[in-house]
Enzyme design. Structure first.
Site, PDB file in Angstrom:
ATOM      1  N   HIS A 102      90.138  61.198  32.971  1.00  0.00           N
ATOM      2  CA  HIS A 102      90.076  60.832  34.568  1.00  0.00           C
ATOM      3  C   HIS A 102      88.711  61.424  35.162  1.00  0.00           C
ATOM      4  O   HIS A 102      87.952  60.770  35.824  1.00  0.00           O
ATOM      5  CB  HIS A 102      90.885  61.449  35.313  1.00  0.00           C
ATOM      6  CG  HIS A 102      92.354  61.008  34.942  1.00  0.00           C
ATOM      7  ND1 HIS A 102      93.639  61.661  34.492  1.00  0.00           N
ATOM      8  CD2 HIS A 102      92.915  59.710  34.983  1.00  0.00           C
ATOM      9  CE1 HIS A 102      94.601  60.988  34.379  1.00  0.00           C
ATOM     10  NE2 HIS A 102      94.405  59.830  34.518  1.00  0.00           N
ATOM     11  N   LYS A 161     109.136  57.600  39.159  1.00  0.00           N
ATOM     12  CA  LYS A 161     108.460  58.403  38.027  1.00  0.00           C
ATOM     13  C   LYS A 161     109.037  59.792  38.269  1.00  0.00           C
ATOM     14  O   LYS A 161     109.326  60.334  39.401  1.00  0.00           O
ATOM     15  CB  LYS A 161     107.068  58.338  37.778  1.00  0.00           C
ATOM     16  CG  LYS A 161     106.447  57.263  37.078  1.00  0.00           C
ATOM     17  CD  LYS A 161     104.941  57.572  36.867  1.00  0.00           C
ATOM     18  CE  LYS A 161     104.527  56.091  36.285  1.00  0.00           C
ATOM     19  NZ  LYS A 161     103.195  56.120  35.838  1.00  0.00           N
ATOM     20  N   ARG A 221      90.482  52.744  28.673  1.00  0.00           N
ATOM     21  CA  ARG A 221      90.398  53.602  27.329  1.00  0.00           C
ATOM     22  C   ARG A 221      90.421  52.671  25.927  1.00  0.00           C
ATOM     23  O   ARG A 221      89.767  52.757  25.026  1.00  0.00           O
ATOM     24  CB  ARG A 221      91.692  54.397  26.850  1.00  0.00           C
ATOM     25  CG  ARG A 221      91.621  55.602  28.021  1.00  0.00           C
ATOM     26  CD  ARG A 221      92.906  56.244  27.934  1.00  0.00           C
ATOM     27  NE  ARG A 221      94.175  55.305  28.043  1.00  0.00           N
ATOM     28  CZ  ARG A 221      95.285  55.885  28.356  1.00  0.00           C
ATOM     29  NH1 ARG A 221      95.519  57.008  28.164  1.00  0.00           N
ATOM     30  NH2 ARG A 221      96.150  54.750  28.686  1.00  0.00           N
ATOM     31  N   SER A 245      97.435  61.119  30.222  1.00  0.00           N
ATOM     32  CA  SER A 245      98.209  62.320  30.824  1.00  0.00           C
ATOM     33  C   SER A 245      99.644  62.752  30.068  1.00  0.00           C
ATOM     34  O   SER A 245      99.809  63.940  29.918  1.00  0.00           O
ATOM     35  CB  SER A 245      98.698  62.118  32.275  1.00  0.00           C
ATOM     36  OG  SER A 245      97.689  62.144  33.063  1.00  0.00           O
TER      37      SER A 245
END
Length: 162
Positions: A17, A41, A90, A128
């Protein structure tokens, strides 16, 4: 002045990030890092804690602002009067998911553009979720998250175990 919004959960922020934030800050006049408050979440960190960590790791960048939002990204982007969203990629698997979201956003708001930025190859494995898994098993998170927030993350893990 070109402003871009970099949205995400940032639960917690990673070196990947930070890589995107640093590079976006060089390319754009202003970068708004927008923490999504997603009630579906179960985050490790509150929105306030995620904002605090992001502020800790970006304080040297005068053109980076930390904010948070609820609801649809396109509504938030319009509220901020911005027309560009930046997303980090990514791997090819990220592209498929991010492309679907970008096309959905385009359908909802044709005036908003999404720009994809490749993460540094050294961070291509990093997420994460990986950080949370490593820290849950008392693994070393050095090199996974910015140094300024390593202790903060470990303290949070320790407080959750009490």
């Amino acid at each position: 002045m070109k402003t871009v919004i970099y949205p995400g959960s940032f639960d917690p922020p990673t070196n990947g990030h930070l890589d995107i934030i640093q590079r976006a800050a060089r390319v754009f006049d202003k970068v708004i890092v927008a923490v999504l408050n997603n009630p579906e979440k179960n985050p490790m960190f509150t929105v306030a804690e995620r904002r605090k960590m992001l502020e800790m790791i970006t304080k040297e960048y005068a053109n980076v602002e930390i904010d948070d939002f609820n609801g649809l990204l396109v509504d938030y982007v319009r509220e901020k009067q911005v027309s560009i969203v930046i997303k980090g990629l990514r791997a090819i698997s990220d592209f498929e998911n991010e492309m679907q979201m970008a096309l959905t956003n385009r359908k909802l708001a044709p005036d908003i553009e999404t720009i994809f930025m490749m993460t540094n190859h050294k961070c291509s494995f990093l997420s994460s979720s990986v950080v949370k898994e490593v820290v849950a098993f008392d693994g070393c998170i050095e090199g996974l998250v910015p140094e300024q927030i390593q202790d903060y993350i470990i303290e949070k893990r320790n407080s959750q175990r009490k």
